[in-house]
Enzyme design. Structure first.
Site, PDB file in Angstrom:
ATOM      1  N   ALA A 157      -4.847  -5.584  -8.989  1.00 17.54           N
ATOM      2  CA  ALA A 157      -5.212  -7.006  -8.922  1.00 17.54           C
ATOM      3  C   ALA A 157      -5.652  -7.369  -7.505  1.00 17.54           C
ATOM      4  O   ALA A 157      -5.100  -6.860  -6.530  1.00 17.54           O
ATOM      5  CB  ALA A 157      -4.020  -7.854  -9.333  1.00 17.54           C
ATOM      6  N   LYS A 158      -6.632  -8.234  -7.420  1.00 14.91           N
ATOM      7  CA  LYS A 158      -7.127  -8.700  -6.119  1.00 14.91           C
ATOM      8  C   LYS A 158      -6.548 -10.095  -5.896  1.00 14.91           C
ATOM      9  O   LYS A 158      -7.055 -11.087  -6.422  1.00 14.91           O
ATOM     10  CB  LYS A 158      -8.665  -8.728  -6.154  1.00 14.91           C
ATOM     11  CG  LYS A 158      -9.337  -8.950  -4.826  1.00 14.91           C
ATOM     12  CD  LYS A 158     -10.824  -8.607  -4.937  1.00 14.91           C
ATOM     13  CE  LYS A 158     -11.626  -9.074  -3.749  1.00 14.91           C
ATOM     14  NZ  LYS A 158     -11.268  -8.453  -2.482  1.00 14.91           N
ATOM     15  N   VAL A 159      -5.458 -10.127  -5.171  1.00 14.17           N
ATOM     16  CA  VAL A 159      -4.628 -11.327  -5.069  1.00 14.17           C
ATOM     17  C   VAL A 159      -4.714 -11.963  -3.679  1.00 14.17           C
ATOM     18  O   VAL A 159      -4.653 -11.263  -2.666  1.00 14.17           O
ATOM     19  CB  VAL A 159      -3.155 -10.953  -5.387  1.00 14.17           C
ATOM     20  CG1 VAL A 159      -2.236 -12.153  -5.248  1.00 14.17           C
ATOM     21  CG2 VAL A 159      -3.055 -10.375  -6.789  1.00 14.17           C
ATOM     22  N   TYR A 163      -3.791 -10.653   1.274  1.00  7.14           N
ATOM     23  CA  TYR A 163      -4.650 -10.652   2.456  1.00  7.14           C
ATOM     24  C   TYR A 163      -3.934 -11.139   3.713  1.00  7.14           C
ATOM     25  O   TYR A 163      -4.532 -11.161   4.790  1.00  7.14           O
ATOM     26  CB  TYR A 163      -5.953 -11.407   2.149  1.00  7.14           C
ATOM     27  CG  TYR A 163      -6.780 -10.530   1.218  1.00  7.14           C
ATOM     28  CD1 TYR A 163      -7.710  -9.635   1.713  1.00  7.14           C
ATOM     29  CD2 TYR A 163      -6.523 -10.507  -0.147  1.00  7.14           C
ATOM     30  CE1 TYR A 163      -8.396  -8.767   0.877  1.00  7.14           C
ATOM     31  CE2 TYR A 163      -7.197  -9.637  -0.997  1.00  7.14           C
ATOM     32  CZ  TYR A 163      -8.136  -8.769  -0.471  1.00  7.14           C
ATOM     33  OH  TYR A 163      -8.791  -7.902  -1.295  1.00  7.14           O
TER      34      TYR A 163
END
Ligand code: PY5
Length: 304
Positions: A157-159, A163
């Site tokens: 998942a790109k959450v 970051y």
């Protein structure tokens, strides 16, 4: 600073750029649970085209699924919304940022009834690590910050919240005079850049890290496809930082960064200290493809 555009798509409507606002108690702003994408649209001889739009939006929906966020739009609706947003901003080339985020309501951590919002913004974005870096190569530092454990962060998942780790690494690298950070995983093996996947070439074999603690990059997948089609031997295997120090070539891949060669890591020149032949060939194929000059990969482009 990014250049202000005309419109931003939010929850099904195109709003004026300055009107696309959220409340300060937006849940995602406080706790980081939101998912997003980074996509690029390039100018081609047949007009602007979005690179691998479907794959990016599928990943967005998979990210939401992993985190149990109910996205109120279908893949088709999101696809149409992206195209509509680019058209409304009258841009030939742009970066596209769809984001799924949790709105206001509960302020505790269990906020399953808060509304899930979707926004899509686009803006012109040049080479993320600089045009010079893309051409001549960048200087990278192994970060003192480590990529999270897969039981803490689910990397399919790109959450948004992930970051924070990336920004720590990026700030450290820049403070030390480098262009980008390379993070290791909790076992000490190479993971990925702050916003890029990594490849290396050793004894003529192209190698990339397994998908354990990295984002399943779409540029990475494109490069692997190019390599297979070109007959460049490829393997997916973990490696340590010293293998990179003695690699013939290394490069990052990512939508924002594209394919920047790595010319130096921790003060050691990689190969000849300039982009090597495999990196240059893969870069060439990539830019031909995204600019609509390679029919073989024409199915990866969605024209406006
Ligand atoms: N790894 C991480 C941690 C990333 O953030 C990204 C993309 C990638 C790998 C590469 O994935 P893909 O090839 O699918 O883009 N990063 C975003 C991008 O749009 C955000 C960068 C600021 O490139």
């Amino acid at each position: 600073m990014i250049q202000k555009g005309k419109k931003i798509w939010m929850d099904g409507r195109l709003l004026d750029w300055d009107s696309a606002q959220v409340h300060v108690l937006t849940h995602t702003l406080h706790y980081g649970l939101g998912v997003f994408e980074g996509i690029r649209c390039y100018e081609t001889p047949r007009g602007p085209a979005v690179f691998r739009l479907r794959e990016h939006l599928e990943r967005l929906l998979r990210s939401a699924h992993i985190f149990m966020l109910q996205v109120p739009y279908s893949l088709q609706e999101l696809q149409e919304a992206v195209l509509q947003t680019i058209r409304a901003n009258e841009l030939k080339e742009c970066y596209i940022r769809p984001i799924v985020f949790v709105g206001t309501g509960a302020m505790g951590l269990y906020a399953v009834d808060n509304p899930v919002h979707v926004a899509i913004a686009v803006w012109p974005w040049g080479a993320y690590l600089g045009a010079e870096g893309l051409k001549k190569g960048i200087r990278v530092k192994v970060s003192s910050f480590v990529r999270g454990h897969p039981n803490s962060y689910m990397f399919r998942a790109k959450v948004c919240g992930y970051y924070v780790n990336s920004q720590l690494a990026k700030r450290e690298a820049i403070a030390c005079g480098f262009d980008e950070a390379l993070l290791l995983d909790a076992d000490g093996f190479v993971s990925e850049g702050s916003g890029e996947n990594i490849f290396m070439v050793r004894q003529g074999v192209l190698r990339s890290t397994p998908l354990t603690t990295i984002l399943e990059g779409i540029t990475r997948d494109s490069v692997i496809t190019f390599a297979r089609d070109e007959g460049i031997p490829f393997e997916e295997a973990r490696f340590s930082r010293d293998e990179l120090y003695i690699a013939e070539e290394a490069f990052f891949t990512g939508t924002a960064a594209e394919i920047p060669p790595i010319r130096e890591l921790d003060g050691r020149a990689i190969g000849q200290g300039c982009p090597g032949p495999i990196t240059r060939r893969l870069q060439e194929l990539f830019f031909q493809t995204v600019r609509g000059q390679n029919e073989r990969y024409g199915h990866w482009l969605t024209y406006l």
